[in-house]
Design an enzyme around this catalytic site. Sequence first.
Site, short mmCIF file in Angstrom:
data_model
loop_
_atom_site.label_atom_id
_atom_site.label_comp_id
_atom_site.label_asym_id
_atom_site.label_seq_id
_atom_site.Cartn_x
_atom_site.Cartn_y
_atom_site.Cartn_z
N SER A 158 0.83 -1.02 0.03
CA SER A 158 -0.07 -0.06 -0.02
C SER A 158 0.87 1.33 0.16
CB SER A 158 -0.88 0.01 1.22
OG SER A 158 -1.55 1.47 1.60
N TYR A 171 -2.24 -0.76 10.17
CA TYR A 171 -2.41 -1.02 8.81
C TYR A 171 -1.14 -0.60 7.89
CZ TYR A 171 -4.09 -1.29 4.02
OH TYR A 171 -4.33 -1.08 2.75
P1 NDP Z 1 -11.72 -5.69 0.95
O1 NDP Z 1 -11.97 -5.46 2.27
O2 NDP Z 1 -12.68 -5.64 -0.27
O3 NDP Z 1 -11.16 -7.34 0.86
C1 NDP Z 1 -10.44 -7.84 2.03
C2 NDP Z 1 -10.60 -9.31 1.66
O4 NDP Z 1 -9.84 -10.03 2.98
C3 NDP Z 1 -12.00 -9.84 1.88
O5 NDP Z 1 -12.17 -11.09 1.10
C4 NDP Z 1 -11.98 -10.24 3.18
O6 NDP Z 1 -12.81 -11.64 3.64
C5 NDP Z 1 -10.51 -10.80 3.58
N1 NDP Z 1 -10.22 -11.12 4.99
C6 NDP Z 1 -10.13 -10.21 5.97
N2 NDP Z 1 -9.82 -10.86 7.15
C7 NDP Z 1 -9.66 -11.96 6.86
C8 NDP Z 1 -9.38 -13.27 7.63
N3 NDP Z 1 -9.13 -12.96 8.96
N4 NDP Z 1 -9.42 -14.27 7.18
C9 NDP Z 1 -9.38 -14.62 5.88
N5 NDP Z 1 -9.68 -13.52 4.87
C10 NDP Z 1 -9.69 -12.35 5.43
O7 NDP Z 1 -10.48 -5.18 0.64
P2 NDP Z 1 -9.53 -4.80 -0.63
O8 NDP Z 1 -10.12 -5.75 -1.93
O9 NDP Z 1 -9.69 -3.53 -0.99
O10 NDP Z 1 -8.07 -5.24 -0.28
C11 NDP Z 1 -7.43 -6.12 -0.86
C12 NDP Z 1 -5.85 -6.01 -0.56
O11 NDP Z 1 -5.54 -4.74 -1.20
C13 NDP Z 1 -5.79 -5.77 0.99
O12 NDP Z 1 -4.68 -6.37 1.24
C14 NDP Z 1 -5.52 -4.30 1.12
O13 NDP Z 1 -4.64 -3.75 2.08
C15 NDP Z 1 -4.89 -3.97 -0.12
N6 NDP Z 1 -5.24 -2.54 -0.68
C16 NDP Z 1 -6.25 -2.06 -1.04
C17 NDP Z 1 -6.51 -0.82 -1.82
C18 NDP Z 1 -7.73 -0.36 -2.12
O14 NDP Z 1 -7.60 0.99 -2.47
N7 NDP Z 1 -8.74 -0.98 -2.15
C19 NDP Z 1 -5.21 0.08 -1.69
C20 NDP Z 1 -3.94 -0.29 -1.31
C21 NDP Z 1 -3.93 -1.76 -0.78
P3 NDP Z 1 -14.39 -11.11 4.06
O15 NDP Z 1 -15.26 -10.54 2.55
O16 NDP Z 1 -14.88 -12.68 4.12
O17 NDP Z 1 -14.32 -10.32 5.17
#
Ligand code: NDP
Length: 251
Positions: A158, A171
């Site tokens: 990120s 984070y």
């Molecule tokens: P979302 O919150 O939409 O998705 C996160 C995912 O992680 C979900 O599928 C969630 O599952 C899963 N997750 C969270 N906790 C757990 C757990 N304990 N066990 C298993 N799975 C888990 O986020 P994004 O798609 O936006 O983010 C994806 C990645 O990209 C992350 O690492 C984020 O930090 C990174 N990122 C995103 C940005 C953005 O602008 N969107 C920018 C920079 C980095 P569930 O849906 O079941 O909760």
Amino acid sequence: MSIKEPRNYQPPPNCLQDRTILVTGAGSGIGRAAALSFAKHGATVILLGRTVEKLETVYDEIESAGAPIPAIYPLCLEGATEQDYQTLASTIEQEFGTLHGLLHNAGLLGQRTTIGNYQAQIWQQVMQVNLNAQFLLTKALLPLMKTASDAAMVFTSSGVGRKGRPFWGAYAVSKFATEGLAQVLAGELDEVSNIRVNCLNPGATRTAMRAVAYPAEDPGTLLSPEAIMPAYLYLLGPDSQGISGQSFDAQ
Ligand code: NDP
């Protein structure tokens, strides 16, 4: 084919053919888009996540697209033990023989507050999911990935993992650590294995996490998860062979 910017990659239709790739957090957001995109480019995808219904929906979408049938592996990265990861590795070995790709994507945002106000329990939860789980998963799957003739691991970074920003707490710290983990691992695997390891920052992307982090933002101004897939396809596919230990931007 080596390119300077993974985001400019033009993926050939079957660039991930005959590859088995595990995606964490595959049920929603960027992980869902990656799972769909990898499958549509020929990969057999292992959908790992904590919410079974979401994983089943992605499974159905992949099946409807006529892509290789995926596998679902429900696992909560917050509570999983080292033994759980070993069981995962054994299951993948039994079912698929080897593993060519691992996308560490699952993540938690945690609190947006000062370090002074940050709840210790939430700090640990975020570090567990965003960092410690990546270490445990990597450790368990490395022996299997070493058996693949060509394998790639991608960690999700990120902007706040490269320059600290106030109020981003655990984070931001977890993303700095993720960059560090990827660098250490890439160096250890360089020239002694066929595994390359890179970091990828998705950039501002239209997902549920982004909406929580920036509630006043118009989501219509953001790229969709689907739009940032070229960089993911590049780093997980054979065209990025020889590239390791680097940190890229997906947009
Ligand atoms: P979302 O919150 O939409 O998705 C996160 C995912 O992680 C979900 O599928 C969630 O599952 C899963 N997750 C969270 N906790 C757990 C757990 N304990 N066990 C298993 N799975 C888990 O986020 P994004 O798609 O936006 O983010 C994806 C990645 O990209 C992350 O690492 C984020 O930090 C990174 N990122 C995103 C940005 C953005 O602008 N969107 C920018 C920079 C980095 P569930 O849906 O079941 O909760």
